[in-house]
Design an enzyme around this catalytic site. Structure first.
Site, short mmCIF file in Angstrom:
data_model
loop_
_atom_site.label_atom_id
_atom_site.label_comp_id
_atom_site.label_asym_id
_atom_site.label_seq_id
_atom_site.Cartn_x
_atom_site.Cartn_y
_atom_site.Cartn_z
N GLY A 1 -0.53 70.28 -5.11
CA GLY A 1 -1.36 71.49 -5.05
C GLY A 1 -1.61 72.08 -6.43
N LYS B 1 -7.94 64.35 5.00
CA LYS B 1 -8.93 65.33 5.43
C LYS B 1 -9.81 65.84 4.30
CE LYS B 1 -6.09 67.15 9.10
NZ LYS B 1 -5.21 68.24 9.46
N ARG C 1 11.54 63.37 -9.46
CA ARG C 1 11.51 64.76 -9.93
C ARG C 1 12.73 65.10 -10.78
NH1 ARG C 1 8.96 67.22 -4.42
NH2 ARG C 1 6.80 67.03 -5.10
N GLY D 1 1.11 63.79 -4.24
CA GLY D 1 2.23 63.00 -3.72
C GLY D 1 1.87 61.61 -3.27
P1 AMP Z 1 -3.53 63.86 2.13
O1 AMP Z 1 -2.19 64.49 2.41
O2 AMP Z 1 -4.68 64.61 2.72
O3 AMP Z 1 -3.70 63.46 0.69
O4 AMP Z 1 -3.52 62.53 2.98
C1 AMP Z 1 -2.63 61.48 2.76
C2 AMP Z 1 -2.50 60.71 4.04
O5 AMP Z 1 -3.77 60.25 4.44
C3 AMP Z 1 -1.63 59.50 3.93
O6 AMP Z 1 -0.47 59.72 4.66
C4 AMP Z 1 -2.48 58.39 4.54
O7 AMP Z 1 -1.76 57.60 5.46
C5 AMP Z 1 -3.56 59.16 5.27
N1 AMP Z 1 -4.78 58.37 5.48
C6 AMP Z 1 -5.51 57.74 4.54
N2 AMP Z 1 -6.54 57.08 5.13
C7 AMP Z 1 -6.46 57.31 6.45
C8 AMP Z 1 -7.23 56.89 7.58
N3 AMP Z 1 -8.29 56.10 7.42
N4 AMP Z 1 -6.85 57.31 8.79
C9 AMP Z 1 -5.78 58.10 8.94
N5 AMP Z 1 -5.02 58.53 7.91
C10 AMP Z 1 -5.35 58.13 6.69
#
Ligand code: AMP
Length: 416
Positions: free
Chosen positions: A396, A217, A34, A373
Site C-alpha cells: 500500500g 481486482k 522483512r 506483496g
Molecule cells: P492483489 O492482492 O489484488 O494484488 O491480487 C493478488 C492475487 O490475485 C493473487 O493471490 C493471485 O492469485 C490473484 N489472481 C491473479 N490472477 C487471477 C485470476 N485470473 N483469477 C483469480 N485470481 C487471480
C-alpha cells in the site's frame, strides 16, 4: 538527519521496523525478508555503540492483546539475525524500566504495538456513523499522543525503517516524530532506499515507461492506474482484472473473476488511455481452468470467449508474447500484481513471462521496480529478485507513493 551521518555511540535509539512477517501455524517464520531488510539499520546502531529498542506491529489484533500476534514469537529469530541476545518487553507501553536499563550494544524488542488501540488511533467499538464518533475520535487522538510520547520517552533518537506502514499516520510511524528534534529523527537505510526508488520512477523518467498492473481486482488499483495514465507510455493490465475488462467490452468470461460494478470503470479506463495516448495492453487469450485449483483441467481460449464452467486463471501464450514485446524495450518499469494465480504452480506462466522480460530489459539498462506483496512473492518464487533493479517491501505504501501522495511516515521526519 541522515542515518549515515549520525553516530549512535552512547545513544538509545527507538526504531520502527516492519516485522509483520508471515508465520505458519506453529509460529515459525515462513519468510524473513522483512527482518533481513531492517538489518543494515539495526546493525549500524549497534556497531556504533548504541542501544537498540525495536518496535513493530504484527497482524491485525485491533487494539487488543492477542498472543497469536505476539512479537515474542520472533524474538529468537531477531536475536539470531543480529547475533546477540534480545530482551523482550511484554507491554510496549510499559517498558520505561527495561529501556532505562539498556546498555550500549543491548537490544530490547517491544511487544506488538497494535495490542494498544492508540497505535492506530482509531476509536474502538464505535462506527463512523454512530452519534458519538467525533468525540470518541478526538479522545483517541489525545490518547494516541500520550502513547507516542511514552514510546518516545524510551530513547534519545527515533528511526523509522518501516516502509510497509509509512502510508499510515500511526503513533509509531508518524506521531512519535513530534517528540524528537530534527537532528534526533531520521529514516533508516531501508526507508531511504525505498523513497529513492520511488523517486527514480517519478522523476527523471527514462522512456518508454511501462507499468504492469495485475492482481485480482481493478477496484483496489484504480487510484494508481489513473495516476499512472498521466505518466506511462504503456500500461499492461493483467491478472483477474482482465475479465472485468473483457466483460465490459461485451465478452463472455464464463466463471472468471469479475467486478460487476466496475464494468463502467473499465470502459472509462480504456477511453482515458486512448485520450492520453497510452498504449493499454490487455490479455487477448487466457489459460482457462474448469475449477479454481492447481490440478484443474485447462485449455487455452480467448479471454473474451470463455465457456460457462471455466475460468481464466492465467495469461495465454499470445498474451504472454504481447506483454513481453512491450516490456523488452522499456527503460522504466513498474510491476505490481501477478498475471495469474501464481500460487498454483500450473498457473505461473503469465507472471513468469513478465518477470523474465523485466529481467531482460533490466539487463539492457532499464530501471525496474517490483513492489507489492504478490509480485515480490512472484520474483522470489522464480528466483529473480536479485535480477531486477529494486524490489520494494511496501504494498500500500508503495502504491500511494507512486500515486504521488505524501507518506505520513516520511513527512513526519522530513517535516514536509
Ligand atoms: P492483489 O492482492 O489484488 O494484488 O491480487 C493478488 C492475487 O490475485 C493473487 O493471490 C493471485 O492469485 C490473484 N489472481 C491473479 N490472477 C487471477 C485470476 N485470473 N483469477 C483469480 N485470481 C487471480
Amino acid at each position: 538527519m541522515k542515518i549515515n551521518d549520525y553516530n549512535f555511540a552512547g545513544k538509545k535509539a527507538i526504531v520502527r521496523v516492519d516485522f509483520n512477517v508471515p508465520l505458519d501455524e506453529n509460529g515459525n517464520i515462513t519468510d524473513d525478508t522483512r527482518i533481513r531488510g531492517a538489518l543494515p539499520t539495526l546493525k549500524k546502531i549497534l556497531d556504533d555503540g548504541g542501544a537498540l529498542i525495536i518496535m513493530s506491529h504484527m497482524g491485525k489484533p485491533k487494539g487488543k492483546v492477542n498472543m497469536k500476534y505476539s512479537l515474542g514469537q520472533i524474538r529468537d529469530a531477531v536475536a539470531k539475525a543480529l547475533g546477540r541476545d534480545v530482551k523482550f518487553a511484554p507491554d510496549c507501553a510499559d517498558a520505561s524500566e527495561a529501556a532505562a536499563e539498556l546498555k550500549p550494544g543491548e537490544v530490547l524488542l517491544l511487544e506488538n504495538l497494535r495490542f494498544h488501540p492508540e497505535e492506530e488511533g482509531k476509536p474502538v467499538g464505535i462506527e463512523k456513523t454512530d452519534p458519538g464518533y467525533d468525540a470518541a475520535k478526538k479522545e483517541m487522538k489525545a490518547r494516541q499522543k500520550d502513547f507516542s510520547k511514552k514510546l518516545a520517552s524510551y530513547a534519545d533518537v527515533y528511526v523509522n525503517d518501516a516502509f510497509g506502514t509509512a502510508h499510515r499516520k500511526h503513533a509509531s510511524t508518524a506521531v512519535i516524530a513530534d517528540y524528537f528534534q530534527p537532528d534526533q529523527k531520521m529514516l533508516g537505510f531501508l526507508m531511504d532506499k525505498e523513497v529513492q526508488a520511488v523517486d527514480n520512477i517519478l522523476s527523471d523518467i527514462k522512456r518508454p515507461f511501462t507499468a504492469i498492473m495485475g492482481g485480482s481486482k481493478v477496484s483496489t488499483k484504480i487510484g494508481i492506474i489513473e495516476n499512472l495514465m498521466d505518466k506511462v507510455d504503456n500500461l499492461i493490465l493483467c491478472g483477474g482484472m482482465t475479465y472485468t475488462f473483457a466483460k465490459a467490452q461485451g465478452g463472455k468470461i464464463g466463471d472468471s473473476l469479475c467486478e460487476e460494478d466496475k464494468l463502467d470503470l473499465a470502459l472509462d479506463i480504456i477511453k482515458k488511455a486512448k485520450e492520453k495516448g497510452v498504449n493499454l495492453v490487455l490479455g487477448t487469450d487466457c489459460i482457462a481452468a474448469d475449477s479454481f485449483s492447481n490440478d484443474a483441467k485447462t485449455m487455452v481460449c480467448p479471454a473474451n470467449d470463455i465457456p460457462d464452467g471455466w475460468q481464466g486463471l492465467d495469461a495465454g501464450p499470445a498474451t504472454r508474447a504481447a506483454f513481453t514485446e512491450v516490456i523488452l524495450p522499456a527503460k522504466t518499469i513498474l510491476w505490481n500484481g501477478p498475471a495469474g494465480v501464481f500460487e498454483f504452480d500450473n498457473f505461473t506462466a503469465g507472471s513468469r513471462a513478465i518477470a523474465e522480460a523485466i529481467v531482460e530489459a533490466t539487463n539492457h539498462g532499464a530501471f525496474s521496480l517490483v513492489g507489492g506483496g504478490d509480485s515480490v512473492a512472484c520474483v522470489n518464487k522464480f528466483g529473480l529478485a536479485d535480477s531486477v533493479s529494486y524490489v520494494s517491501t511496501g504494498g500500500g505504501a508503495l502504491l500511494e507513493a507512486i500515486e504521488g501522495k505524501v507518506l505520513p511516515g516520511v513527512a513526519a521526519i522530513k517535516g514536509e
